[in-house]
Design a protein around this motif. Structure first.
Motif, PDB file in Angstrom:
ATOM      1  N   GLN A  24      40.007  10.938  26.536  1.00 26.22           N
ATOM      2  CA  GLN A  24      39.395  12.179  27.016  1.00 26.22           C
ATOM      3  C   GLN A  24      39.589  12.314  28.529  1.00 26.22           C
ATOM      4  O   GLN A  24      39.956  13.387  29.019  1.00 26.22           O
ATOM      5  CB  GLN A  24      37.901  12.185  26.671  1.00 26.22           C
ATOM      6  CG  GLN A  24      37.171  13.442  27.139  1.00 26.22           C
ATOM      7  CD  GLN A  24      37.537  14.661  26.337  1.00 26.22           C
ATOM      8  OE1 GLN A  24      37.593  14.589  25.123  1.00 26.22           O
ATOM      9  NE2 GLN A  24      37.789  15.765  26.982  1.00 26.22           N
ATOM     10  N   ASP A  25      39.339  11.242  29.269  1.00 23.70           N
ATOM     11  CA  ASP A  25      39.494  11.297  30.725  1.00 23.70           C
ATOM     12  C   ASP A  25      40.932  11.594  31.127  1.00 23.70           C
ATOM     13  O   ASP A  25      41.187  12.398  32.031  1.00 23.70           O
ATOM     14  CB  ASP A  25      39.035   9.984  31.368  1.00 23.70           C
ATOM     15  CG  ASP A  25      37.533   9.793  31.333  1.00 23.70           C
ATOM     16  OD1 ASP A  25      36.792  10.789  31.126  1.00 23.70           O
ATOM     17  OD2 ASP A  25      37.076   8.642  31.517  1.00 23.70           O
ATOM     18  N   ALA A  26      41.880  10.948  30.459  1.00 21.01           N
ATOM     19  CA  ALA A  26      43.289  11.195  30.769  1.00 21.01           C
ATOM     20  C   ALA A  26      43.679  12.625  30.409  1.00 21.01           C
ATOM     21  O   ALA A  26      44.424  13.281  31.148  1.00 21.01           O
ATOM     22  CB  ALA A  26      44.179  10.195  30.033  1.00 21.01           C
ATOM     23  N   ALA A  27      43.175  13.122  29.283  1.00 24.13           N
ATOM     24  CA  ALA A  27      43.465  14.497  28.878  1.00 24.13           C
ATOM     25  C   ALA A  27      42.948  15.487  29.914  1.00 24.13           C
ATOM     26  O   ALA A  27      43.637  16.461  30.250  1.00 24.13           O
ATOM     27  CB  ALA A  27      42.855  14.785  27.509  1.00 24.13           C
ATOM     28  N   GLU A  28      41.758  15.231  30.431  1.00 23.97           N
ATOM     29  CA  GLU A  28      41.192  16.107  31.465  1.00 23.97           C
ATOM     30  C   GLU A  28      42.057  16.089  32.731  1.00 23.97           C
ATOM     31  O   GLU A  28      42.257  17.123  33.370  1.00 23.97           O
ATOM     32  CB  GLU A  28      39.758  15.693  31.789  1.00 23.97           C
ATOM     33  CG  GLU A  28      38.776  15.973  30.671  1.00 23.97           C
ATOM     34  CD  GLU A  28      38.567  17.457  30.416  1.00 23.97           C
ATOM     35  OE1 GLU A  28      38.655  18.264  31.355  1.00 23.97           O
ATOM     36  OE2 GLU A  28      38.318  17.806  29.244  1.00 23.97           O
ATOM     37  N   ALA A  29      42.571  14.913  33.085  1.00 23.15           N
ATOM     38  CA  ALA A  29      43.440  14.807  34.267  1.00 23.15           C
ATOM     39  C   ALA A  29      44.758  15.537  34.046  1.00 23.15           C
ATOM     40  O   ALA A  29      45.283  16.186  34.963  1.00 23.15           O
ATOM     41  CB  ALA A  29      43.689  13.337  34.604  1.00 23.15           C
ATOM     42  N   VAL A  30      45.300  15.463  32.835  1.00 21.99           N
ATOM     43  CA  VAL A  30      46.531  16.183  32.497  1.00 21.99           C
ATOM     44  C   VAL A  30      46.297  17.686  32.618  1.00 21.99           C
ATOM     45  O   VAL A  30      47.110  18.420  33.194  1.00 21.99           O
ATOM     46  CB  VAL A  30      47.005  15.811  31.076  1.00 21.99           C
ATOM     47  CG1 VAL A  30      48.085  16.760  30.574  1.00 21.99           C
ATOM     48  CG2 VAL A  30      47.495  14.372  31.037  1.00 21.99           C
ATOM     49  N   ILE A  31      45.183  18.141  32.101  1.00 22.61           N
ATOM     50  CA  ILE A  31      44.851  19.563  32.177  1.00 22.61           C
ATOM     51  C   ILE A  31      44.670  20.002  33.627  1.00 22.61           C
ATOM     52  O   ILE A  31      45.169  21.057  34.035  1.00 22.61           O
ATOM     53  CB  ILE A  31      43.619  19.885  31.318  1.00 22.61           C
ATOM     54  CG1 ILE A  31      44.043  19.871  29.844  1.00 22.61           C
ATOM     55  CG2 ILE A  31      42.983  21.215  31.698  1.00 22.61           C
ATOM     56  CD1 ILE A  31      42.939  20.067  28.852  1.00 22.61           C
ATOM     57  N   ALA A  32      43.997  19.190  34.418  1.00 24.08           N
ATOM     58  CA  ALA A  32      43.806  19.533  35.837  1.00 24.08           C
ATOM     59  C   ALA A  32      45.147  19.651  36.549  1.00 24.08           C
ATOM     60  O   ALA A  32      45.355  20.585  37.341  1.00 24.08           O
ATOM     61  CB  ALA A  32      42.922  18.481  36.512  1.00 24.08           C
ATOM     62  N   ALA A  33      46.073  18.735  36.265  1.00 26.50           N
ATOM     63  CA  ALA A  33      47.404  18.801  36.878  1.00 26.50           C
ATOM     64  C   ALA A  33      48.139  20.066  36.449  1.00 26.50           C
ATOM     65  O   ALA A  33      48.792  20.729  37.265  1.00 26.50           O
ATOM     66  CB  ALA A  33      48.213  17.559  36.519  1.00 26.50           C
ATOM     67  N   GLY A  34      48.035  20.412  35.183  1.00 25.42           N
ATOM     68  CA  GLY A  34      48.668  21.636  34.693  1.00 25.42           C
ATOM     69  C   GLY A  34      48.076  22.879  35.319  1.00 25.42           C
ATOM     70  O   GLY A  34      48.799  23.806  35.694  1.00 25.42           O
ATOM     71  N   MET A  35      46.757  22.904  35.443  1.00 30.28           N
ATOM     72  CA  MET A  35      46.102  24.065  36.042  1.00 30.28           C
ATOM     73  C   MET A  35      46.477  24.206  37.521  1.00 30.28           C
ATOM     74  O   MET A  35      46.675  25.326  38.007  1.00 30.28           O
ATOM     75  CB  MET A  35      44.591  23.964  35.851  1.00 30.28           C
ATOM     76  CG  MET A  35      44.184  24.163  34.393  1.00 30.28           C
ATOM     77  SD  MET A  35      42.420  24.005  34.095  1.00 30.28           S
ATOM     78  CE  MET A  35      41.791  25.399  35.026  1.00 30.28           C
ATOM     79  N   THR A  36      46.603  23.089  38.215  1.00 27.76           N
ATOM     80  CA  THR A  36      47.030  23.135  39.616  1.00 27.76           C
ATOM     81  C   THR A  36      48.422  23.740  39.717  1.00 27.76           C
ATOM     82  O   THR A  36      48.676  24.604  40.561  1.00 27.76           O
ATOM     83  CB  THR A  36      47.005  21.724  40.236  1.00 27.76           C
ATOM     84  OG1 THR A  36      45.655  21.254  40.237  1.00 27.76           O
ATOM     85  CG2 THR A  36      47.547  21.727  41.654  1.00 27.76           C
ATOM     86  N   SER A  37      49.324  23.306  38.840  1.00 25.06           N
ATOM     87  CA  SER A  37      50.681  23.849  38.833  1.00 25.06           C
ATOM     88  C   SER A  37      50.674  25.343  38.526  1.00 25.06           C
ATOM     89  O   SER A  37      51.367  26.127  39.188  1.00 25.06           O
ATOM     90  CB  SER A  37      51.523  23.095  37.795  1.00 25.06           C
ATOM     91  OG  SER A  37      52.807  23.654  37.692  1.00 25.06           O
ATOM     92  N   ALA A  38      49.886  25.755  37.540  1.00 30.69           N
ATOM     93  CA  ALA A  38      49.812  27.178  37.174  1.00 30.69           C
ATOM     94  C   ALA A  38      49.244  28.012  38.314  1.00 30.69           C
ATOM     95  O   ALA A  38      49.708  29.135  38.559  1.00 30.69           O
ATOM     96  CB  ALA A  38      48.971  27.348  35.917  1.00 30.69           C
ATOM     97  N   LYS A  39      48.249  27.488  39.014  1.00 25.48           N
ATOM     98  CA  LYS A  39      47.675  28.212  40.165  1.00 25.48           C
ATOM     99  C   LYS A  39      48.711  28.375  41.262  1.00 25.48           C
ATOM    100  O   LYS A  39      48.788  29.435  41.891  1.00 25.48           O
ATOM    101  CB  LYS A  39      46.444  27.478  40.689  1.00 25.48           C
ATOM    102  CG  LYS A  39      45.232  27.624  39.794  1.00 25.48           C
ATOM    103  CD  LYS A  39      44.062  26.805  40.318  1.00 25.48           C
ATOM    104  CE  LYS A  39      42.908  26.838  39.325  1.00 25.48           C
ATOM    105  NZ  LYS A  39      41.807  25.934  39.712  1.00 25.48           N
ATOM    106  N   GLU A  40      49.502  27.321  41.516  1.00 22.51           N
ATOM    107  CA  GLU A  40      50.550  27.404  42.544  1.00 22.51           C
ATOM    108  C   GLU A  40      51.582  28.469  42.184  1.00 22.51           C
ATOM    109  O   GLU A  40      52.080  29.174  43.056  1.00 22.51           O
ATOM    110  CB  GLU A  40      51.228  26.044  42.707  1.00 22.51           C
ATOM    111  CG  GLU A  40      50.344  25.010  43.375  1.00 22.51           C
ATOM    112  CD  GLU A  40      50.938  23.606  43.345  1.00 22.51           C
ATOM    113  OE1 GLU A  40      52.050  23.417  42.793  1.00 22.51           O
ATOM    114  OE2 GLU A  40      50.275  22.687  43.867  1.00 22.51           O
ATOM    115  N   ILE A  41      51.885  28.586  40.908  1.00 25.28           N
ATOM    116  CA  ILE A  41      52.844  29.585  40.434  1.00 25.28           C
ATOM    117  C   ILE A  41      52.200  30.969  40.412  1.00 25.28           C
ATOM    118  O   ILE A  41      52.874  31.985  40.535  1.00 25.28           O
ATOM    119  CB  ILE A  41      53.381  29.202  39.032  1.00 25.28           C
ATOM    120  CG1 ILE A  41      54.196  27.913  39.133  1.00 25.28           C
ATOM    121  CG2 ILE A  41      54.204  30.319  38.420  1.00 25.28           C
ATOM    122  CD1 ILE A  41      54.560  27.296  37.792  1.00 25.28           C
ATOM    123  N   GLY A  42      50.876  31.010  40.250  1.00 21.47           N
ATOM    124  CA  GLY A  42      50.156  32.277  40.196  1.00 21.47           C
ATOM    125  C   GLY A  42      50.095  32.873  38.805  1.00 21.47           C
ATOM    126  O   GLY A  42      50.112  34.101  38.648  1.00 21.47           O
TER     127      GLY A  42
END
Length: 140
Positions: free
Chosen positions: A16-34
């Motif tokens: 669960q913790d690793a999944a949350e970190a994966v999601i956070a990394a993906g969301m950061t990338s998506a925010k950078e892309i807009g």
């Protein structure tokens, strides 16, 4: 009587913790892309471990992310690989459980498949970039 050493199989799964970190990394990338997206992480059996839909993410991205993650888990592969095959071999899109679209990547530990991450709700190019960034965070 079966030998107990041969009657069970154990496997590892994304936590669960690793999944949350994966999601956070993906969301950061998506925010950078807009681009607001939905992102899902599943275990090796394709069962949902964690999910997020960003503010303003389209409703269709919810099922898209979950189902693409399940598809990646079923085939233990990047769905982008199947997308390329489907261009040349149209029957690929008819395989049960396979979604031949980019945006889903396997998660591995020391070469062992432990789950998958998938993104939906944007262009396929953006989904693939975000999925790769999320998987890279986990696999590094």
């Amino acid at each position: 009587m079966a030998n107990s050493q041969n009657s069970t199989v154990t496997y590892h799964a994304v936590s669960q913790d690793a999944a949350e970190a994966v999601i956070a990394a993906g969301m950061t990338s998506a925010k950078e892309i807009g681009s607001p997206i939905s992102i899902a992480v599943v275990d090796p059996g394709g069962w949902l471990v964690s999910f997020r839909r960003m503010d303003k993410g389209v409703a269709g991205g919810v099922d898209g992310a979950i189902e693409k993650a399940r598809s990646s888990a079923k085939f233990q592969s990047s769905l982008a690989d199947f997308e390329k095959l489907a261009d040349k071999q149209s029957y690929i899109g008819n395989l049960p459980g396979l979604i031949p679209l980019g945006g889903a990547e396997p998660l591995t530990v020391d070469g062992e498949f432990v789950g998958a991450v998938a993104v939906s709700g944007a262009t396929e190019d953006v989904e693939q970039k975000v999925a790769e960034a999320a998987a890279k965070h986990f696999n590094s």
